[in-house]
Scaffold this motif. Structure first.
Motif, PDB file in Angstrom:
ATOM      1  N   ARG A   1       0.777  -1.022   0.023  1.00 25.05           N
ATOM      2  CA  ARG A   1      -0.112  -0.035  -0.077  1.00 25.05           C
ATOM      3  C   ARG A   1       0.791   1.366   0.025  1.00 25.05           C
ATOM      4  O   ARG A   1       0.670   2.230  -0.682  1.00 25.05           O
ATOM      5  CB  ARG A   1      -0.737  -0.190   1.056  1.00 25.05           C
TER       6      ARG A   1
ATOM      7  N   SER B   1       3.954   1.546  -1.331  1.00 30.10           N
ATOM      8  CA  SER B   1       4.660   1.391  -2.524  1.00 30.10           C
ATOM      9  C   SER B   1       3.588   2.066  -3.542  1.00 30.10           C
ATOM     10  O   SER B   1       4.156   2.935  -4.287  1.00 30.10           O
ATOM     11  CB  SER B   1       5.135  -0.008  -2.870  1.00 30.10           C
ATOM     12  N   ALA B   2       2.320   1.677  -3.555  1.00 28.43           N
ATOM     13  CA  ALA B   2       1.521   1.873  -4.501  1.00 28.43           C
ATOM     14  C   ALA B   2       1.182   3.714  -4.169  1.00 28.43           C
ATOM     15  O   ALA B   2       1.143   4.591  -5.115  1.00 28.43           O
ATOM     16  CB  ALA B   2      -0.040   1.534  -4.337  1.00 28.43           C
ATOM     17  N   GLU B   3       1.243   4.087  -2.883  1.00 25.86           N
ATOM     18  CA  GLU B   3       1.063   5.486  -2.858  1.00 25.86           C
ATOM     19  C   GLU B   3       2.026   6.518  -3.181  1.00 25.86           C
ATOM     20  O   GLU B   3       1.787   7.553  -3.687  1.00 25.86           O
ATOM     21  CB  GLU B   3       0.810   5.829  -1.291  1.00 25.86           C
TER      22      GLU B   3
ATOM     23  N   SER C   1      -1.021  -5.597  -6.144  1.00 28.45           N
ATOM     24  CA  SER C   1       0.035  -4.174  -5.810  1.00 28.45           C
ATOM     25  C   SER C   1      -0.715  -3.099  -5.264  1.00 28.45           C
ATOM     26  O   SER C   1       0.150  -2.345  -5.071  1.00 28.45           O
ATOM     27  CB  SER C   1       0.280  -3.835  -7.497  1.00 28.45           C
ATOM     28  N   ASP C   2      -1.966  -3.104  -4.974  1.00 32.46           N
ATOM     29  CA  ASP C   2      -2.542  -1.820  -4.371  1.00 32.46           C
ATOM     30  C   ASP C   2      -2.845  -2.169  -2.750  1.00 32.46           C
ATOM     31  O   ASP C   2      -3.176  -1.326  -2.078  1.00 32.46           O
ATOM     32  CB  ASP C   2      -3.812  -1.624  -4.959  1.00 32.46           C
ATOM     33  N   GLY C   3      -2.151  -3.364  -2.169  1.00 36.52           N
ATOM     34  CA  GLY C   3      -2.077  -3.609  -0.907  1.00 36.52           C
ATOM     35  C   GLY C   3      -3.276  -4.384  -0.514  1.00 36.52           C
ATOM     36  O   GLY C   3      -3.613  -4.572   0.738  1.00 36.52           O
ATOM     37  N   THR C   4      -4.238  -4.980  -1.211  1.00 39.80           N
ATOM     38  CA  THR C   4      -5.460  -5.608  -1.067  1.00 39.80           C
ATOM     39  C   THR C   4      -5.214  -7.072  -1.151  1.00 39.80           C
ATOM     40  O   THR C   4      -4.590  -7.382  -2.157  1.00 39.80           O
ATOM     41  CB  THR C   4      -6.379  -5.157  -1.790  1.00 39.80           C
TER      42      THR C   4
ATOM     43  N   GLY D   1       1.218  -8.665  -7.798  1.00 44.16           N
ATOM     44  CA  GLY D   1       1.385  -8.619  -6.562  1.00 44.16           C
ATOM     45  C   GLY D   1       2.309  -9.541  -5.966  1.00 44.16           C
ATOM     46  O   GLY D   1       3.467 -10.020  -6.570  1.00 44.16           O
TER      47      GLY D   1
END
Length: 391
Positions: A55, A57-59, A168-171, A189
């Motif tokens: 999460r 990393s995505a931000e 990759s979005d942390g989900t 991911g």
């Protein structure tokens, strides 16, 4: 890409807060991936920590590459850049092992050899044998790395009931394995765990080994092995170099067939097969030295050829004709999937011409040829295998 990252120190502190002070750091020379040096390395220990890391990393718009043991980190299409290596080796362990159901859940960072050792204590095994000695469960599944046992039991991905992964979005999400939605090949991911189907550990193993010198000999021996109906667990061939250029000190090629099961019936089947394959066949309780090993090194160009087994010899001859030199070949002759080796010193343009010519021959036979690994001067120019090509 490393020096362009804004807020470098705050970012490192954030990774340390997630993973712990000893498990997030700036990257060093051993953290290269296909010629690219990462900015940071982080080793989360829990699913939640993986979610928080991805999460973050995505931000921040970070390019993330997962790494287990690193044995196949340079396989496939090289990344354009890399900011964070996400080390999965703390995501290890075996739990929910149900011997009566022949299933177990395994953490993605667990070495395959450690899994096999633990399962053997209960008379079971995971029917995989990836050639990378340090392979982790996650690394094996990410590229579907198969060894000789694929002949009988299928690919590692085919032995998965379910995987848990963090996108990759942390989900966090799950997939029903090879043919799930998404399948393992489509997962983006980090795989964090897998529910695997197990097999009973065989009581006995025997190899029937026959010396060979040419691809057509391998072809005839594979046909004879299949006709003997001895239920092989694997049929592997090793052709180090063509006979015409082999020196006196180099070993000849060989075909080796693995038989497994109860001791008495395995002995009987091995004897039957040895008789069918002729007077040069030998039965042994130990594998040949080359068994389950790749024929290539880190500085070589590694090709994977997949073609119907009946056409494998034609594909190997075509590769040798196009290359005009010795081409070592090794792999699953019973399935028609082998690895071939080209020198890593070849110019990229020469490698591309060889690939184009071989693919033209394979196309008519329903086969394919991909480059799975190559040194950076070649991997940055030649089209490398994508994840789908490895499944």
């Amino acid at each position: 890409m490393v020096t362009a990252l804004p807020g470098r120190e705050p970012l490192l502190r954030a990774l340390i807060d997630i993973c712990g002070p000893d498990f997030a750091r700036e990257a060093t020379a051993p953290d290269m991936v296909a010629g690219h040096l990462a900015s940071f390395v982080a080793a989360p220990a829990t699913n939640r920590a993986v979610m928080d890391t991805l999460r973050l990393s995505a931000e921040r718009g970070l390019a993330v590459v997962p790494r287990g043991s690193g044995s196949k980190i340079d396989w496939g299409t090289p990344p354009r850049g890399i900011d964070l290596l996400l080390d999965t080796r703390r995501l290890d362990g075996i739990w929910d092992h149900r011997p009566e159901r022949l299933t177990a859940q395994v953490g993605t960072g667990t070495p395959v050899r450690r899994v096999q050792a633990a399962l053997a204590l209960r008379g079971q095994r995971l029917a995989v044998d990836p050639p990378s000695p340090k392979a982790t469960i996650g690394g094996m599944l990410a590229v579907n790395e198969s060894g000789p046992l694929r002949h009988r039991y299928g690919s590692p991905a085919a032995q998965v009931d379910r995987i848990s992964y963090v996108g990759s979005d942390g989900t966090q999400a799950e997939s029903d394995g090879e043919n799930g939605n998404p399948g393992i090949a489509e997962v983006t991911g980090v795989i964090v765990s897998a529910s695997l189907r197990l097999q009973p550990l065989p009581e006995a193993r025997r190899w029937v080994i026959v010396p060979v010198a040419t691809p057509v000999q391998v072809h005839h021996l594979v046909e004879a092995t299949l006709a003997a109906r001895v239920t092989p667990s694997a049929i592997e061939a090793d052709l180090p170099v063509p006979a015409a250029v082999r020196s006196a000190g180099q070993p000849a090629g060989a075909l080796a067939v693995l038989l497994e099961g109860a001791a008495a019936e395995v002995t009987a089947r091995a004897g039957k097969l040895a008789k069918a394959l002729g007077g040069t066949a030998a039965v042994t309780p130990t594998a040949p030295r080359w068994w389950g090993r790749y024929p290539f090194g880190r500085e070589d160009v590694a090709l994977r050829i997949a073609v119907p087994s009946a056409d494998l010899h034609a594909a190997v001859y075509a590769l040798r004709d196009v290359t005009g030199a010795a081409v070592p070949v090794r792999g699953s002759a019973g399935l028609g999937t082998v690895h071939a080796v080209l020198p890593g010193t070849l110019p990229p343009e020469r490698v591309e011409r060889i690939l184009d010519a071989v693919r033209g021959v394979l196309l008519a036979r329903g086969g394919r040829c991909v480059v799975i690994a190559a040194p950076p001067p070649i991997s940055t120019v030649v089209a490398m295998a994508g994840r789908r090509d490895l499944f």
